[in-house]
Write a protein that holds these residues in place. Structure first.
Motif, PDB file in Angstrom:
ATOM      1  N   LYS A 173      44.923  30.732  37.362  1.00 22.88           N
ATOM      2  CA  LYS A 173      45.890  31.384  38.305  1.00 22.88           C
ATOM      3  C   LYS A 173      46.989  30.541  38.218  1.00 22.88           C
ATOM      4  O   LYS A 173      47.162  29.320  38.589  1.00 22.88           O
ATOM      5  N   TYR A 175      50.912  30.373  40.117  1.00 24.96           N
ATOM      6  CA  TYR A 175      51.745  30.713  41.178  1.00 24.96           C
ATOM      7  C   TYR A 175      53.180  30.512  41.013  1.00 24.96           C
ATOM      8  O   TYR A 175      53.680  29.422  40.770  1.00 24.96           O
ATOM      9  N   HIS A 177      56.630  30.759  42.421  1.00 26.83           N
ATOM     10  CA  HIS A 177      57.268  30.778  44.060  1.00 26.83           C
ATOM     11  C   HIS A 177      59.052  30.840  43.899  1.00 26.83           C
ATOM     12  O   HIS A 177      59.554  30.921  44.864  1.00 26.83           O
ATOM     13  N   LEU A 421      46.694  33.121  49.539  1.00 30.47           N
ATOM     14  CA  LEU A 421      47.122  33.799  48.194  1.00 30.47           C
ATOM     15  C   LEU A 421      45.926  34.726  47.768  1.00 30.47           C
ATOM     16  O   LEU A 421      46.021  35.205  46.669  1.00 30.47           O
ATOM     17  N   VAL A 451      51.657  36.123  40.926  1.00 30.14           N
ATOM     18  CA  VAL A 451      50.355  35.435  40.298  1.00 30.14           C
ATOM     19  C   VAL A 451      49.748  36.063  39.080  1.00 30.14           C
ATOM     20  O   VAL A 451      49.902  37.058  38.711  1.00 30.14           O
TER      21      VAL A 451
END
Length: 493
Positions: A173, A175, A177, A421, A451
Motif C-alpha cells: 500500500k 499512501y 498525503h 488508514l 491509497v
C-alpha cells in the motif's frame, strides 16, 4: 499509473492541435514552407500547454484519483478570498524528472487551476537565492523539493518526504498525503485566526500520530512539549495527555484544572493498557464523570485481525450526527473500558461517543499476571463497553457555548495513523469531527490520504520462460524478418 498518466496528460488538446495543423496543411499546403509549419506547431503546442496548466484539462487515469482534487479541497479553494503562494524548493527539471515529485507538481498545478489563480506557485533554488532563506528562516532546515506555503500574514514549510509513504504492515500500500497536506497548509496560512495544541510530557507519554497530524496540518500551531509543573502556556486551546504510565502530582492537576476553567480550552486523554493505577490522575477524571477500568476489551466476533482490536459503533451525539450513527464504526485496539459515572452533575454533563458490540467482553489486567489468551474465559465481564466519551463543563455558570471539553479515549491507538488508514474504519474522520467540535471557531479540514494498492503477479518459472522467449526472441526475429522482406521488395522494384 504514473507512466500512463505522463503519456496521456495532454491527449485532448494534442489531438485538437494535430487536427488544426492537419487542416491548415491540407488547405494551405502549397503556401506553407517547413519553417511556417514548425512555427504554427510550436504556437499551437504552447497554447495547448497554457490551457492544460490554467484550466486543468489533463486526464487523471489513476483508479485512486491520485492527481485529482477532492470536493472538500475544491470547497476550500472556492471560498478562498486571499492569495496564497507556493514556493517549490527545486527547479522545474528536478520536479519533472522524479516520479513522486512530478505527482506533487501536477497536484500543485491543479490547486492553481481550481482556485482561479488565487493559489500560484514558483520554483526557487535556495542554493542560488540566499535572499530567499533570509526572508523565510524556517527554510534553513528544508531539503530539495520541500514546499513553502505563504499567505498574507504567515507561512509554513512542508516536508515533501512525508507526502508519499508505505504502510508499516502492508508494504503493497502506498499512501499519498500530497493533497491533504497542501490543502491544510493553504487553510492555515489563509485563516485570520489559528488555534493551538500542546502535548503534555513527563509521564512516559506516547504521541498519537493521527491526532498530531490532524493538528499539524489543520490550522493549529503546535507546542510539542507542555510541562504541567508550570502553568499551561497562554494561547494553547487543545491539550493532549496520551498514554501516561506515571502518575501526576497535585500541583500538575491544579495547573490542569486552572487551564480547563477557561472557556474554549479542551483536553484529550488517551489511555494505555500498559499503565498501572494512576490514583491522582484517575481521581481527577472522576470529577469529570469518568472511571477507567483495569481491563482490556476483546471481541472474537467483531474485531480486526485479533480479538483485542475491537470494532466500536458510533452513537448519535453532538459530535456524531444522526446520518453517521449506526452507519460507521471505529477500530479500538487494546482499549480500556470507560465507565461513565453520571449524565449530569452540576454544570458538567457527559455523553458516550463509541461503544463496543454485545459480543465483546473485558479481561482483567493484573500487574502480576499477563493475559494468557484473548479468547473468552469464565470470569471475563461481558459487554458492551464505552471506548470513547466526552464531558463538557460550563465555565460561566451555565451560559450556553461557554464550556471546556474533555475527551477520554480508552486507547491511544484509536488515534494512530496505522489504524486510521484501515479501509472502512471511521477513526480518521472521527478525530477530525472531535477536534472540529471542540474548536467551533477554527476552520478544519478532514481529508484522508489516497491509497494505491499494488499487486504482485503470480508468475511461474514456465511463464517467465515463455514471456522471455516472446519478448527477447520471437518479437525481434519478426521485426528483423519484416525489415529484410521490405528491403528485398523495394530493391527488386
Amino acid at each position: 499509473h504514473s507512466v500512463l498518466f505522463g503519456r496521456i496528460d495532454h491527449t485532448i488538446l494534442y489531438v485538437l492541435t494535430g487536427y488544426v495543423l492537419f487542416n491548415l496543411i491540407k488547405r494551405y499546403g502549397s503556401r506553407l514552407n517547413s519553417k511556417n509549419a514548425i512555427a504554427v506547431a510550436v504556437v499551437l503546442n504552447i497554447f495547448a500547454n497554457f490551457l492544460t496548466d490554467r484550466f486543468s484539462l489533463k486526464v487523471d487515469m489513476t483508479e485512486e484519483g491520485i492527481y485529482s482534487l477532492t470536493e472538500e479541497t475544491r470547497t476550500v479553494l472556492g471560498e478562498l478570498d486571499k492569495n496564497v503562494k507556493i514556493y517549490i524548493l527545486a527547479s522545474q527539471a528536478e520536479m519533472e524528472t522524479d516520479a513522486s515529485a512530478a505527482q506533487m507538481l501536477e497536484t500543485i498545478r491543479r490547486f492553481k487551476s481550481e482556485s482561479g489563480g488565487r493559489v500560484d506557485y514558483e520554483f526557487v533554488d535556495t542554493r542560488k537565492n540566499p535572499q530567499f532563506v533570509a526572508k523565510y528562516p524556517k527554510v534553513r532546515n528544508a531539503t530539495v523539493r520541500d514546499l513553502v506555503v505563504e499567505g498574507e500574514s504567515r507561512y509554513i514549510v512542508l516536508d515533501s518526504n512525508k507526502f508519499v509513504g508505505t504502510g508499516e504492515r502492508n508494504k503493497n500500500k502506498t499512501y499519498y498525503h500530497t493533497e491533504e497536506k497542501i490543502s491544510a497548509a493553504i487553510l492555515h496560512v489563509a485563516s485570520d485566526e489559528t488555534a493551538s495544541a500542546g502535548f503534555v510530557v513527563g509521564h512516559g507519554e506516547i504521541v498519537p500520530d493521527l491526532l498530531y497530524s490532524h493538528f499539524e496540518g489543520n490550522n493549529f500551531e503546535i507546542d510539542g512539549q507542555v510541562d504541567l509543573y508550570d502553568s499551561v502556556p497562554e494561547g494553547i486551546t487543545n491539550l493532549v495527555i496520551s498514554a501516561p504510565t506515571k502518575d501526576f502530582s497535585e500541583k500538575e492537576i491544579q495547573n490542569l484544572e486552572t487551564y480547563l476553567k477557561k472557556t474554549g480550552n479542551n483536553l484529550y486523554v488517551l489511555w494505555n493498557i500498559e499503565a498501572p493505577k494512576l490514583p491522582v490522575f484517575e481521581r481527577y477524571l472522576a470529577e469529570w464523570g469518568f472511571e477507567i477500568s483495569q481491563q482490556v476489551v476483546c471481541d472474537e466476533k467483531n474485531s480486526h485481525e485479533q480479538a483485542s482490536v475491537v470494532y466500536a459503533d458510533l452513537l448519535e451525539t453532538r459530535v456524531i450526527d444522526y446520518a453517521l450513527q449506526g452507519q460507521s464504526h471505529i477500530i479500538a485496539p487494546a482499549s480500556r473500558p470507560i465507565r461513565v459515572l453520571w449524565d449530569e452533575n452540576g454544570y458538567t454533563w457527559t455523553c458516550e461517543i463509541a461503544k463496543t458490540r454485545d459480543s465483546s467482553y473485558a479481561k482483567a489486567l493484573d500487574a502480576n499476571r499477563k493475559v494468557s489468551t484473548l479468547a473468552y474465559e469464565d470470569g471475563d465481564e461481558k459487554g458492551t463497553f464505552t471506548v470513547l466519551a466526552l464531558a463538557e463543563r460550563s465555565t460561566t455558570s451555565g451560559v450556553e457555548g461557554d464550556t471546556s471539553k474533555v475527551f477520554v479515549f480508552g486507547s491511544y491507538a484509536i488515534a494512530n495513523e496505522e489504524i486510521g488508514l484501515v479501509s472502512r474504519a471511521f477513526n480518521s474522520t472521527l478525530i477530525a469531527r472531535a477536534v472540529d467540535y471542540a474548536n467551533p471557531n477554527t476552520k478544519t479540514l478532514a481529508l484522508s490520504p489516497k491509497v494505491e494498492v499494488s499487486h504482485d503477479l503470480d508468475v511461474s518459472k514456465g511463464d517467465i520462460s515463455a514471456i522471455s522467449f516472446v519478448l527477447i526472441g520471437l518479437v525481434p526475429i519478426i521485426f528483423i524478418a519484416l525489415g529484410i522482406f521490405i528491403y528485398i521488395k523495394r530493391k527488386n522494384r
